[in-house]
Write an enzyme that holds these catalytic residues in place. Sequence first.
Site, short mmCIF file in Angstrom:
data_model
loop_
_atom_site.label_atom_id
_atom_site.label_comp_id
_atom_site.label_asym_id
_atom_site.label_seq_id
_atom_site.Cartn_x
_atom_site.Cartn_y
_atom_site.Cartn_z
N CYS A 206 0.85 -1.19 0.00
CA CYS A 206 0.00 0.00 0.00
C CYS A 206 0.89 1.25 0.00
O CYS A 206 1.81 1.35 0.82
CB CYS A 206 -0.90 -0.01 1.23
SG CYS A 206 -1.81 1.53 1.49
N CYS A 209 0.39 3.13 3.71
CA CYS A 209 0.83 2.59 5.00
C CYS A 209 1.78 1.40 4.88
O CYS A 209 2.20 0.84 5.89
CB CYS A 209 -0.38 2.21 5.84
SG CYS A 209 -1.33 0.80 5.18
N CYS A 228 -6.46 -2.18 0.71
CA CYS A 228 -5.56 -2.27 1.85
C CYS A 228 -6.38 -2.60 3.09
O CYS A 228 -7.37 -1.91 3.38
CB CYS A 228 -4.80 -0.96 2.05
SG CYS A 228 -3.74 -0.97 3.52
N CYS A 231 -5.96 0.64 5.76
CA CYS A 231 -6.30 2.05 5.50
C CYS A 231 -7.33 2.08 4.38
O CYS A 231 -7.85 1.03 3.97
CB CYS A 231 -5.06 2.88 5.18
SG CYS A 231 -4.33 2.59 3.55
N ASP A 357 20.22 -8.37 -18.81
CA ASP A 357 20.08 -9.26 -17.67
C ASP A 357 19.07 -10.34 -18.01
O ASP A 357 17.90 -10.06 -18.28
CB ASP A 357 19.61 -8.43 -16.46
CG ASP A 357 19.37 -9.29 -15.22
OD1 ASP A 357 19.66 -10.50 -15.26
OD2 ASP A 357 18.90 -8.73 -14.22
#
EC number: 6.3.5.13
Length: 449
Positions: A206, A209, A228, A231, A357
């Site tokens: 999130c 938070c 979330c 929150c 990569d």
Amino acid sequence: MSFKSSVAIAAGRASYWFLHNFLHGGTALPGKITLALDPEVLQTLSRNYEVVIITGTNGKTLTTALTVKVLRTNYDNVLTNPSGSNMKQGIVTAFLTAQRTKSGRYLAILETDEANVALITRYVKPSAFVLTNIFRDQMDRYGEIYTTYAKILDGIRMAPQATIIANGDAPIFNSKKLPNPTIYYGFNATEDREQMAAPNTDGLLCPNCQSILHYYQLTYSNLGKYYCPNCDFKRPALTHQVTAVNAQTPTTSTFEIDGQPVKLHIGGTYNIYNALAAYSVGRHFDIDTNLIMQALNSEDEKVFGRQEVINIQDKEVTLILVKNPVGLDQVLSMLKTDNDPFSLAVLLNANYADGIDTSWIWDGRFENLPFERIPSVLAGGERYRDIAFRLKVAGVPAQNFEERENLNTVLEAIKKMPTKHVYVLATYTAVLQLRKAMAAQGYIKEGME
């Protein structure tokens, strides 16, 4: 138009004429020549155009192609960069080669590399940005997903009046407050149930938070109806949505957008998202829903390297670009919907355009492939040893497996595979090299268009 711009544009168009007619190329070099003579030429070339920038990790090319099809149902002057040459020089070339009528609304639908959004927006003021998704991709160029989004935001912040048409199922596109008017699209195709994404998935924190996001609906990776638990951060309200997914095969997807039936003639859940994005752009331009559906239902969605089907002797070879773990997993999931035996070739290069990569191949879940229905598997490309080892670890039976570095010998091996249908998964430069070999033998025309 300044004298410098006039000279630069004339030189660019002359170089395109020569390259296109004699070398069957010319997607980027004319733009490079033009920019060398006038670095600000995009400002001149894009004058009088209403510009839509389409960007994100996966799906840019097909979303652009579908969006152009949708808009051409109502507009005559729609410019685009169909070859997928999506950096600044390729976009300049697209403007150099534009054919337009003397009247009407001029639209430019531009597939744009994530790191080039700011470079383009510096000279072109878009009316809309279309954001498909952001996944881990080419770490040497982009870094983590948050740095990739930061590059895109650098461009969006130059055009605060532009409408953002974003994948609402991607939490990252709801993580920053922007002044732009925003339209969200996404999936509402299943019943809600409490669930979480796989623990190795990117982008699950999130932004308020830092708690791990939960989901009521999960399509793939971090995409879905997220929230979330600690929150009020959650998926925003969707303007347009996939309301049902009815059937999927490697070559078709049957689903509904806003309750209207669609049959897309290309497989994969990820391509349903691409069609939904194109639909959302069409509605933003007030195109009638029936016209949009006719465009999406037509049978020519396949574009360069994206489920492109090429007939080679008695084989149907489906060429599919792969470049990152999420995209690779979605392709592998699509292959599993093929109930008939098929052969498989995986071609790995690690040039700049591919990403140097190659560790991402270990995050793709090759182990989930139905090897009992795959009587022949080939590893090829400049890094064939790397992909060969990965496939061996995934459980490819040794008696069904071969390795080829040279793509001309790969093509000969494909001709000898025991099944009618062959899937070839390849990184970007491997796609180019294989198509060149196919063109040399007369199976396709030279070039990318």
